[in-house]
Motif scaffolding. Structure first.
Motif, PDB file in Angstrom:
ATOM      1  N   THR A  51       0.818  -1.220   0.000  1.00  0.00           N
ATOM      2  CA  THR A  51       0.000   0.000   0.000  1.00  0.00           C
ATOM      3  C   THR A  51       0.851   1.268   0.000  1.00  0.00           C
ATOM      4  O   THR A  51       0.342   2.355   0.200  1.00  0.00           O
ATOM      5  CB  THR A  51      -0.951   0.037   1.220  1.00  0.00           C
ATOM      6  N   GLY A  54      -0.065   4.285  -2.531  1.00  0.00           N
ATOM      7  CA  GLY A  54      -1.279   5.001  -2.144  1.00  0.00           C
ATOM      8  C   GLY A  54      -1.063   5.876  -0.922  1.00  0.00           C
ATOM      9  O   GLY A  54      -1.718   6.890  -0.745  1.00  0.00           O
TER      10      GLY A  54
ATOM     11  N   LYS B  64      -4.486  10.493  -3.875  1.00  0.00           N
ATOM     12  CA  LYS B  64      -3.813   9.923  -5.042  1.00  0.00           C
ATOM     13  C   LYS B  64      -4.630   8.784  -5.666  1.00  0.00           C
ATOM     14  O   LYS B  64      -4.637   8.609  -6.877  1.00  0.00           O
ATOM     15  CB  LYS B  64      -2.416   9.444  -4.641  1.00  0.00           C
ATOM     16  N   SER B  65      -5.360   8.047  -4.821  1.00  0.00           N
ATOM     17  CA  SER B  65      -6.190   6.953  -5.335  1.00  0.00           C
ATOM     18  C   SER B  65      -7.430   7.488  -6.036  1.00  0.00           C
ATOM     19  O   SER B  65      -8.090   6.773  -6.783  1.00  0.00           O
ATOM     20  CB  SER B  65      -6.628   6.062  -4.177  1.00  0.00           C
ATOM     21  N   ALA B 213      -8.706  -0.829   0.220  1.00  0.00           N
ATOM     22  CA  ALA B 213      -7.384  -0.828  -0.412  1.00  0.00           C
ATOM     23  C   ALA B 213      -6.266  -0.534   0.588  1.00  0.00           C
ATOM     24  O   ALA B 213      -5.155  -0.210   0.195  1.00  0.00           O
ATOM     25  CB  ALA B 213      -7.332   0.175  -1.570  1.00  0.00           C
ATOM     26  N   LEU B 215      -5.978   1.946   2.448  1.00  0.00           N
ATOM     27  CA  LEU B 215      -5.648   3.372   2.502  1.00  0.00           C
ATOM     28  C   LEU B 215      -6.467   4.104   3.568  1.00  0.00           C
ATOM     29  O   LEU B 215      -7.600   3.723   3.855  1.00  0.00           O
ATOM     30  CB  LEU B 215      -5.898   4.016   1.129  1.00  0.00           C
ATOM     31  N   GLU B 217      -8.634   6.284   3.871  1.00  0.00           N
ATOM     32  CA  GLU B 217      -9.588   7.073   3.086  1.00  0.00           C
ATOM     33  C   GLU B 217     -11.029   6.640   3.330  1.00  0.00           C
ATOM     34  O   GLU B 217     -11.824   7.377   3.902  1.00  0.00           O
ATOM     35  CB  GLU B 217      -9.223   6.963   1.595  1.00  0.00           C
ATOM     36  N   ILE B 287      -6.925   0.264  -7.935  1.00  0.00           N
ATOM     37  CA  ILE B 287      -5.893   1.186  -7.428  1.00  0.00           C
ATOM     38  C   ILE B 287      -4.509   0.552  -7.483  1.00  0.00           C
ATOM     39  O   ILE B 287      -3.578   1.116  -8.035  1.00  0.00           O
ATOM     40  CB  ILE B 287      -6.204   1.611  -5.976  1.00  0.00           C
ATOM     41  N   HIS B 288      -4.383  -0.641  -6.932  1.00  0.00           N
ATOM     42  CA  HIS B 288      -3.056  -1.242  -6.870  1.00  0.00           C
ATOM     43  C   HIS B 288      -2.590  -1.750  -8.227  1.00  0.00           C
ATOM     44  O   HIS B 288      -1.402  -1.908  -8.460  1.00  0.00           O
ATOM     45  CB  HIS B 288      -2.999  -2.302  -5.771  1.00  0.00           C
ATOM     46  N   LEU B 291      -1.829   2.135  -9.973  1.00  0.00           N
ATOM     47  CA  LEU B 291      -0.808   2.981  -9.358  1.00  0.00           C
ATOM     48  C   LEU B 291       0.595   2.467  -9.610  1.00  0.00           C
ATOM     49  O   LEU B 291       0.834   1.285  -9.573  1.00  0.00           O
ATOM     50  CB  LEU B 291      -1.049   3.085  -7.843  1.00  0.00           C
TER      51      LEU B 291
END
Lengths: 220, 291
Positions: A51, A54, B64-65, B213, B215, B217, B287-288, B291
């Motif tokens: 992670t 992110g 960023k995601s 994810a 994160l 968030e 996302i992963h 990114l």
């Protein structure tokens, strides 16, 4: 934990372990190198690898390598700043054995050509631990002035270093000794209460049997 | 050494005959070997940083995601219409919690209180309170000592880390700290602060840490809202004279044992709860992958 470990720190988000801790890992590596970083390879392990992007872990590490602290608002744009300052870097992932899930391996080369490999973990709340320097196990927090001496594993080097610190009235808070094999390559890590002046550090480097002297200067 | 129980803290207040915040400040002075002025100045700097973090909010910023951003501004505009169900103060609190949570996700400078993921709770109750009541910086700083003092006890008896104890340890702790601080600002007794802290923690007991994810968030940003609103209701209950049926130290200990019983998938690994829903899992993959 003291009162200000609970309230604070002031930091750039989003995560104290993945962002603030990563900045500190970069910063301590930069300080251990003792000169501006010219090239860096950043390898992320475990949760850092999964992670990290992110959470901005890679940007945070670069920010630290550039000398930024965890509350520096330029952290998100560290990649561009590195380019401006001519610091080359690239990142990847790695699987390390027996380490904390939030761990990074940094291989850095300084402007003068000096190089260093550091493995460090982010323990949460922005606290870190330096677990390995140039392949040899260590265990220190980077919270106090720390002297790391690489030497040949033979009698006298510990006495040499501690005597020198005594002469400059530097008190040792904690001390650890490591070596790869008997009579081989050894490392001593000394966490001190006072900063160590430049003169004894320079004289140590010239001693026979001492291979490398690395000093974490917090006042820099 | 700092206080290890609420009981011990209240006994020290009784013994020293000083305000709650001052007893906590004195303990910090002893613990770290600093002078009073430095300790106070350091706490005041955190309050200043909270205010400047609030001012630095950008409605256009996205994480960023791409998962979060902009909701704090939507809520602020809605609050300004005056049509909110919650009324002016509470709508402002909700907006502030979202703004701070989003700023954190967008890599802005915030104050971890106690953690980065829960950084919105304290500013969300304090900034609108100071604005509405024209409260001075000294009073807010004193209230922050109260918040930190209770937080320190929670950290020593239980945890303030989502990876260790789930979200109850992060948003729950932040909410308990904020509740105690609000009581202090309304001149409630130290016992009332302790009750507010205790009730706030009870209400969020068992809250899991299940970030999409992995994160900070979803759902972290909005959980700051529940932490803030819960703090206000518990502070008001305590100020009304309502007690905590279970003593604060026992509530904190139960938070620890609940955390210990929580499976790893619900402790910040991003593998259980909302993170494991089809939508959460798809977001993680996207996302992963990208990114």
């Amino acid at each position: 934990m003291n009162l200000f470990d609970i309230m604070g720190p002031i930091m750039v988000g989003p995560s104290s372990s993945h962002t603030a801790g990563a900045v500190r890992i970069g910063l301590v590596t930069r300080k251990l190198l003792g000169e501006p970083v010219a090239e860096a390879e950043m390898l992320l392990h475990g949760s850092f690898a999964a992670t990290g992007e992110g959470h901005g872990t890679d940007r945070a590490l670069v920010a630290g390598l550039l000398g930024m602290k965890p509350d520096d608002e330029r952290i998100p744009s560290s990649f561009a700043i590195a380019e401006e300052e001519g610091m080359k870097f690239h990142s990847g992932t790695v699987t390390l054995r027996n380490v904390h899930p939030n761990t990074a391996m940094l291989r850095v080369k300084g402007k003068s050509g000096k190089d260093l490999e550091v493995v460090a973990s982010s323990l949460g709340g922005g606290r870190i631990r330096i677990c390995r320097i140039d392949g040899i196990e260590t265990n220190f927090s980077g919270d106090c002035p720390t002297l790391v001496v690489h030497n040949l594993d033979r009698p006298g080097h510990v006495a040499q270093v501690t005597t020198l610190l005594y002469q400059y009235s530097v008190n040792i808070a904690a001390m650890q000794l490591y070596r790869n094999v008997r009579g081989g390559y050894a490392v001593m890590v000394l966490e001190c209460d006072q900063p160590i002046p430049a003169e004894p550090l320079a004289s140590l480097e010239k001693e026979d049997g001492i291979i490398k002297v690395t000093y974490l200067n917090l006042d820099e | 050494m700092a206080f290890v129980s609420v009981k011990q803290l209240l006994a020290a207040v009784e013994e020293q005959g000083l305000p709650l915040w001052e007893v906590i400040l004195n303990e910090d002075v002893k613990d770290r070997g600093v002078v009073r002025e430095d300790s106070f100045r350091q706490m005041n700097a955190l309050w200043a940083a909270m205010k400047s973090a609030s001012e630095g909010y950008s409605a256009a910023a996205r994480s960023k995601s791409g998962l979060v951003g902009g909701d704090g501004e939507k809520m602020r505009r809605y609050a300004l219409t005056g049509n909110g169900i919650a009324g002016a103060y509470l709508s402002g609190v909700i907006a502030e919690a979202l703004r701070m949570g989003e700023s954190n996700a967008c890599m802005k400078r915030i104050v971890a209180a106690p953690t980065a993921g829960s950084c919105g709770v304290l500013p969300a109750v304090l900034i609108p309170f100071a604005r509405a009541n024209k409260t001075g910086d000294r009073e807010i700083t004193s209230a922050l000592f109260v918040a930190a003092g209770f937080g320190q006890i929670i950290a020593s008896r239980a945890s303030i880390s989502g990876a260790e104890g789930g979200c109850q340890a992060e948003i729950g702790s932040a909410s308990a700290m904020a509740a105690a601080a609000l009581v202090c600002l309304k001149n409630g007794t130290p016992e009332m602060s302790a009750c507010a802290c205790s009730m706030a923690l009870m209400n969020l007991l068992g809250l899991v840490c299940d970030p999409v994810a992995g994160l900070v968030e979803i759902p972290c940003v909005k959980r700051n809202v529940i932490g803030a609103v819960n703090a206000i209701s518990c502070a008001d209950m305590a100020l009304a004279g309502i007690g905590s049926a279970i003593p604060p130290d026992e509530v904190i200990d139960s938070m620890r044992s609940v955390g210990d019983m929580m499976p790893a998938c619900l402790r910040e690994t991003g593998t259980g709860g909302l993170a494991a829903t089809p939508t959460g899992a798809a977001a993680a993959k996207k996302i992963h992958g990208i990114l």
